[in-house]
Design an enzyme around this catalytic site. Sequence first.
Site, short mmCIF file in Angstrom:
data_model
loop_
_atom_site.label_atom_id
_atom_site.label_comp_id
_atom_site.label_asym_id
_atom_site.label_seq_id
_atom_site.Cartn_x
_atom_site.Cartn_y
_atom_site.Cartn_z
N GLU A 49 -8.72 -4.00 14.21
CA GLU A 49 -9.04 -3.96 12.78
C GLU A 49 -10.48 -4.46 12.70
O GLU A 49 -10.72 -5.66 12.63
CB GLU A 49 -8.11 -4.87 11.97
CG GLU A 49 -8.37 -4.73 10.48
CD GLU A 49 -7.87 -5.89 9.63
OE1 GLU A 49 -7.71 -5.69 8.42
OE2 GLU A 49 -7.68 -7.00 10.16
N ASP A 98 1.05 -7.43 16.36
CA ASP A 98 -0.16 -7.90 15.70
C ASP A 98 -0.62 -9.19 16.38
O ASP A 98 0.18 -10.11 16.55
CB ASP A 98 0.18 -8.23 14.23
CG ASP A 98 -0.74 -7.53 13.26
OD1 ASP A 98 -1.95 -7.49 13.54
OD2 ASP A 98 -0.27 -7.04 12.22
N HIS A 102 -0.34 -2.28 5.38
CA HIS A 102 0.16 -3.41 4.59
C HIS A 102 -0.91 -4.03 3.69
O HIS A 102 -0.59 -4.86 2.84
CB HIS A 102 0.71 -4.48 5.53
CG HIS A 102 -0.35 -5.06 6.43
ND1 HIS A 102 -0.97 -4.31 7.41
CD2 HIS A 102 -0.93 -6.28 6.46
CE1 HIS A 102 -1.88 -5.05 8.01
NE2 HIS A 102 -1.87 -6.25 7.46
N ASP A 103 -2.17 -3.65 3.89
CA ASP A 103 -3.27 -4.20 3.08
C ASP A 103 -3.74 -3.24 2.00
O ASP A 103 -4.70 -3.52 1.29
CB ASP A 103 -4.49 -4.53 3.98
CG ASP A 103 -4.29 -5.81 4.76
OD1 ASP A 103 -3.54 -6.69 4.29
OD2 ASP A 103 -4.88 -5.94 5.85
N ASP A 141 -6.06 -8.28 14.58
CA ASP A 141 -6.36 -8.53 13.17
C ASP A 141 -7.73 -9.19 13.00
O ASP A 141 -8.08 -10.11 13.76
CB ASP A 141 -5.26 -9.46 12.61
CG ASP A 141 -5.49 -9.81 11.16
OD1 ASP A 141 -5.26 -8.95 10.31
OD2 ASP A 141 -5.91 -10.96 10.88
#
Length: 577
Positions: free
Chosen positions: A279, A120, A352-353, A222
């Site tokens: 993302e 990430d 994870h979100d 991200d």
Amino acid sequence: SMKKEINKFLYFYRFLATVEMMGELKWWQKTVVYQIYPKSFCDSNGDGIGDIPGIISKLDYLQNLGVGAIWLCPIYPSPLVDNGYDISDYCSVAKEYGTMEDMERLISEADKRNIKIVMDLVFNHTSDKHKWFEESRSSKDNPKRDWYIWRDGKEDGSAPTNWRSIFGGSAWTLDEKTNQYYLHTFASAQPDLNWENKEVRQALFDAANFWLDKGVRGFRLDAIVYIKKPSEFKDLPVDGADNLASIAKATTYQDGILDFLHEFREKVFDRADIFTVAEADGVYPSDFDKWIGENGAFDMSFDFSHIRLGFDEDCTWHKRKSWKLIDIRKCFTEDEEATKDNGWVPVYFENHDLPRCTNYFFPQGTDTKLAAKFIATILLTMRGTPFIYEGQELGMTNIKWPSIKMYNDISSIGQYELALKDKLTPKEAMKGVWKYSRDNARSPMTWNSGSKAGFTTGRPWLPLNDEYPNLNVETETEDENSVLNYYKNLIKLRKQYPALIEGDYEELLSYSPGIYAYARTTKDKSERIIVIANTTAKIRGYKIPELKGATLLASTYGNREATLLRSYEVRVYKVKK
């Protein structure tokens, strides 16, 4: 003349080789990616926090599952205001997770099993404890002052604009030392970097290259859509009870962002055989040609449309409107249409979100095992690279803790407070948290039915899922009808049938109100596979004449065929030639 002929032949040969290569899929288009949230995956030293040696101990499990790449959520040093997405050093490993030697060992042990490590990169902002920010805030004339975004307040001393951060509250924080405000898209402990500054960009590229040199073979970028800020900072129309306006409206996908990203590609991404996935919330299929593919800045970009169904643009949990599972059909078909000639999509239902897909996509009371298998079938038969989030392959479900005090996720706390501001009762506000909290996916991975689920010998940093005695790797490995074994079989199927990886996508029965069906066909038409899904709880009939004599490869009900599609049944057929 002879030389000219030879050159002509060599040119033609190279041309043919190039054409052939263009048809060849890259390694990352043929693999399955598994996302790990390190804090919750496996703890090796009993401190209740997952770590890198814990991940290494489970590489055989991942190899056996059929995974070819691991996307690691941040493992960098962080004060953990936003669970590691507030980074204080891009080129180190957080001591809770281990050492740089552990990280190097993970890369090499994964490589032995033909698994690549993907990291990430959180480059929109740093932690306020990063040495860059500490220098920047020290004085107005510090050389790093311009590395972040500082502004004077309005004449009355209030924030420069009325923007709301994504986690709620003003997107500006006053720093009393210099009496100026700094901008933060997320928490006040996550100040935004100033990408207009060349030195900032170079420092970020250097950090990414540091990991490439360590052997990392991919990056997930991200919150990348927010890096370019508007040329003018001004108030926006108020859109909430807090008298603020969403920062996303001011900063998402600004003109000039692609110039930054192409520079990133040139100085980092093109250096090695890696893949990049953005993302990019707010980037729709109509923009894919600029973002991904041959002329794009990235290889892939997560599309949010299927997980945003029913939400307003701020994703306010208590304002979600009703929607139907069949609506995912339009989302996936748009993605596939936009990338059929250029580009490639990551296919996902969890990360994870997000909460657990078994609860998120299906009405309350649905058999969660059936729901998990429904998602698995679509995920692993769609055109694109499948991303599985840890525990998804077990059919893990949402948690339901009684009090907001038990929740760790900063976003859940923000949404809870926003609901109270909008005059909801605490009980009503908790319903949104139970349904959508990011802690649903962050509760620890469950390995066995022992007292700590095999995750740790200590006290887990977040409570375990109550259902872990049944939902765990050991129990599901032994049950041939488990969600885990269903995932394993589908991953094998994907590798066995070229149509499932390289085949074109074509939607079928688009007029049906409840059936989502599509075909995957190889370019030479030698193999055709049809997937047919009942997106409702009711029994449904369908007509696809070419399925006469077809072979059933998989079904969410086991291979017990019926004339009609049962509740949430998905079947995969190989059409007879």
